[in-house]
Design an enzyme around this catalytic site. Structure first.
Site, PDB file in Angstrom:
ATOM      1  N   ARG A  60       0.745  -1.218  -0.050  1.00 25.60           N
ATOM      2  CA  ARG A  60      -0.163  -0.035   0.035  1.00 25.60           C
ATOM      3  C   ARG A  60       0.984   1.436  -0.079  1.00 25.60           C
ATOM      4  NH1 ARG A  60      -5.502  -0.270   3.500  1.00 25.60           N
ATOM      5  NH2 ARG A  60      -6.506  -2.258   2.311  1.00 25.60           N
ATOM      6  N   VAL A  61       2.104   1.342   0.585  1.00 21.80           N
ATOM      7  CA  VAL A  61       3.084   2.296   0.587  1.00 21.80           C
ATOM      8  C   VAL A  61       4.286   1.916   0.107  1.00 21.80           C
ATOM      9  CG1 VAL A  61       4.296   3.793   2.009  1.00 21.80           C
ATOM     10  CG2 VAL A  61       1.886   3.231   2.755  1.00 21.80           C
ATOM     11  N   LYS A 134       0.134  17.494 -13.445  1.00 21.92           N
ATOM     12  CA  LYS A 134       0.359  18.980 -13.004  1.00 21.92           C
ATOM     13  C   LYS A 134       1.668  19.521 -13.737  1.00 21.92           C
ATOM     14  CE  LYS A 134       0.561  21.989  -9.382  1.00 21.92           C
ATOM     15  NZ  LYS A 134       0.391  22.068  -7.807  1.00 21.92           N
ATOM     16  N   TYR A 217     -25.097  23.579 -34.467  1.00 22.85           N
ATOM     17  CA  TYR A 217     -26.079  24.265 -33.411  1.00 22.85           C
ATOM     18  C   TYR A 217     -26.824  23.204 -32.821  1.00 22.85           C
ATOM     19  CZ  TYR A 217     -29.182  24.363 -37.622  1.00 22.85           C
ATOM     20  OH  TYR A 217     -29.838  23.773 -38.893  1.00 22.85           O
ATOM     21  N   HIS A 277     -39.437  14.097 -36.404  1.00 22.60           N
ATOM     22  CA  HIS A 277     -39.688  14.634 -35.021  1.00 22.60           C
ATOM     23  C   HIS A 277     -39.912  13.735 -33.862  1.00 22.60           C
ATOM     24  CE1 HIS A 277     -39.335  18.473 -37.087  1.00 22.60           C
ATOM     25  NE2 HIS A 277     -40.483  18.328 -37.767  1.00 22.60           N
ATOM     26  N   ARG A 522     -47.515  -0.440 -18.967  1.00 21.12           N
ATOM     27  CA  ARG A 522     -47.851   0.961 -19.776  1.00 21.12           C
ATOM     28  C   ARG A 522     -46.520   1.281 -20.136  1.00 21.12           C
ATOM     29  NH1 ARG A 522     -49.274   5.722 -15.749  1.00 21.12           N
ATOM     30  NH2 ARG A 522     -46.889   5.879 -15.646  1.00 21.12           N
TER      31      ARG A 522
END
Length: 526
Positions: A60-61, A134, A217, A277, A522
């Site tokens: 982990r480290v 960075k 657009y 449409h 439905r």
């Protein structure tokens, strides 16, 4: 030049490391990656040697150390940074190659436990990636094997990675970290610690989409727009389309094309769907694409002008010749014959899309079937998220509620009409016969008006509604809706049922001498 390599997915990593070594790049690495490179005879320095601190806590480290992050973050153009590195014996790192623990793949496995998920949350990897990204002006960070070749080519050509590429790699790196963190958030915020289950809708929803293109657009010329796809798109979905010819797709083209493609995908027979449409104005099944197109076009030739056409079979020359006689905005199919493509060349503005249909598997997930698992609608400062309407009605699901029984052919037309109604905006009324739509009424505030509009459209197309079947996407709250469709000529009706006045509507059907079945489901589509 130094490269630090620490990867979970080792695809292509030996070849990359060998190429870097050949370019005189010093290799640093961690744990399993270092072992693999050493086994391949490559000179590699383990990070533990660099940091003079052993890996601990089961790995982990290992990279969370100033000698790693100092080497990544130090700005070469800032004298104070370089002096600090010299004072503390820290060497610069110029290339970082990292991919992360497979969290997404782990949680996607059936039976994944919370412990499995937690152990696959990477800490050191994202920290290094963020540091390198960075400081992109000095460090190139690679987070995917697809990036390896470009970097090696640039190093061979000029001995360095270009500024343009370093910036692109930095953006890709931050995107990867963002997607990774979002996946963790989605998983953990859906997890119920008390019983180990996961909620269908997490406490926080993190959308992950990749831009495909800017559009000219939006829905109207004064609106701007762009087209995005899911990070992991379903096979056979619209975003996987390849445009073979034609003008650039517009916002409305894409919205209508999706409606047509989703509808035509639902048929196993050769089918054609024409959309205008966002509503199907003609749907039909036939022996081949030509027949299904001709039948679909008959429903509403007026609305089909400038429509979107989708077919679920290879478009051959016969179908192409007929389709090319009308004005088409977009045409979609899984494939085209060479002759068909040659015919469409004469219609240079027609947008011709090819979309590979997924192989349907019984019991497959929505994703495997090429469907969305969820539908999302934007509202003021919020989202409505629901499971997608992927219900497929089967013959055995139908409940006959009248004295008159539907015939076998009517039952097939009822299933066809019901399938179409699912893709028509509510309130939806769809008349059908012989595997084709005969009249479609869509998007009205009153179901009665939808029924009347469907009848009017059939009349305009010169189609008789006598002895048709009709589908209503929701129940008839009163008998008047039933009377309107029967007056128009329908003699068989499918509707969900479930109204407090069902007995009144059933009695009306018996009185009119028509068959009626309940679907129990439905299909509102707003």
């Amino acid at each position: 030049m130094k490269a630090l390599i620490s990867v979970s997915d080792k695809t292509g990593i030996v070849e990359l490391a060998q190429a870097l070594h050949n370019l005189k790049v010093e290799l640093l690495s961690t744990g399993g990656t270092a072992k693999l490179l050493a086994e391949q005879g490559l000179p590699v320095t383990e990070v533990a040697q660099l940091t003079e601190f052993p890996e601990m806590l089961d790995g982990r480290v290992k990279t969370l150390h100033p000698k790693v992050h100092g080497g990544l973050l130090a700005r070469r153009d800032v004298p104070e940074h370089m002096a600090a590195l010299k004072e503390h014996g820290i060497q610069t790192i110029d290339l970082l190659i990292v991919n992360l623990y497979p969290f997404e793949a782990t949680v996607a496995k059936p039976g994944c436990t919370l412990e499995d998920a937690i152990e696959n949350i990477d800490i050191g990897g994202p920290a290094m990636v963020r540091s390198a990204a960075k400081n992109w002006k000095d460090v190139a960070v690679l987070t995917d094997a697809s990036q390896y070749a470009t970097v090696i080519e640039e190093l061979k050509a000029s001995g360095k990675v270009s500024e343009k590429t370093r910036f692109a790699l930095s953006v890709a790196a931050f995107n990867r970290i963002s997607n990774y963190d979002a996946a963790i958030s989605d998983y953990l915020s859906s997890f119920n610690l008390e019983d180990g289950t996961r909620k269908e809708f997490p406490a926080q929803s993190n959308g992950r989409f990749v831009k495909l293109q800017d559009l000219r657009y939006g829905e109207n010329p004064h609106q701007t727009a762009a087209f995005y796809r899911d990070l992991y798109p379903a096979p056979g979905s619209l975003v996987t389309a390849v445009q073979l010819q034609g003008k650039e797709l517009s916002y409305n083209n894409i919205a209508d094309a999706d409606a047509a493609w989703e509808c035509v995908k639902s048929f196993t027979e050769s089918a054609c769907v024409i959309v205008k449409h966002a509503n199907p104005c003609g749907v039909a099944v036939g022996a081949n694409p030509l027949e299904s197109y001709n039948k679909a076009f008959q429903t509403d030739p007026t609305s089909a002008f400038g429509g979107i056409i989708a077919l679920n079979r290879t478009v051959d020359a016969a179908a192409a010749q007929q389709i090319s006689k009308q004005f088409v905005e977009v045409l979609m199919a899984p494939s085209y014959s060479a002759e068909a493509l040659e015919i469409f060349k004469a219609k240079a503005n027609v947008r011709v899309l090819q979309i590979d249909l997924p192989e349907l598997k019984a019991g497959g997930t929505a994703f495997e079937q090429g469907r969305n698992a969820q539908d999302i609608k934007r509202v003021g400062s919020g989202l409505l998220i629901q499971t997608a309407d992927n219900h497929e009605l089967q013959l055995a699901d139908l409940k006959v509620v009248t004295k008159v029984q539907p015939t076998p052919s009517q039952l097939q037309d009822l299933l066809f009409a019901w399938k179409v109604a699912k893709y028509v905006k509510s309130n939806a009324i769809v008349f059908c016969a012989n595997g084709m739509t005969m009249g479609v009424g869509a998007g009205q505030m009153s179901r009665l008006d939808s029924a009347r509009i469907a009848s009017i459209k059939a009349g305009h197309a010169g189609l008789s509604l006598q002895n048709t079947v009709v589908a209503s996407d929701a129940f008839f709250p009163f008998r008047d809706g039933l009377d309107v469709v029967v007056d128009a000529g329908a003699n068989c009706v499918i509707q969900p049922g479930g109204s407090m006045r069902d007995p009144e509507v059933i009695a009306a059907a018996d009185e009119r001498g028509v068959a009626m079945v309940f679907s129990g489901v439905r299909h509102f589509r707003h």
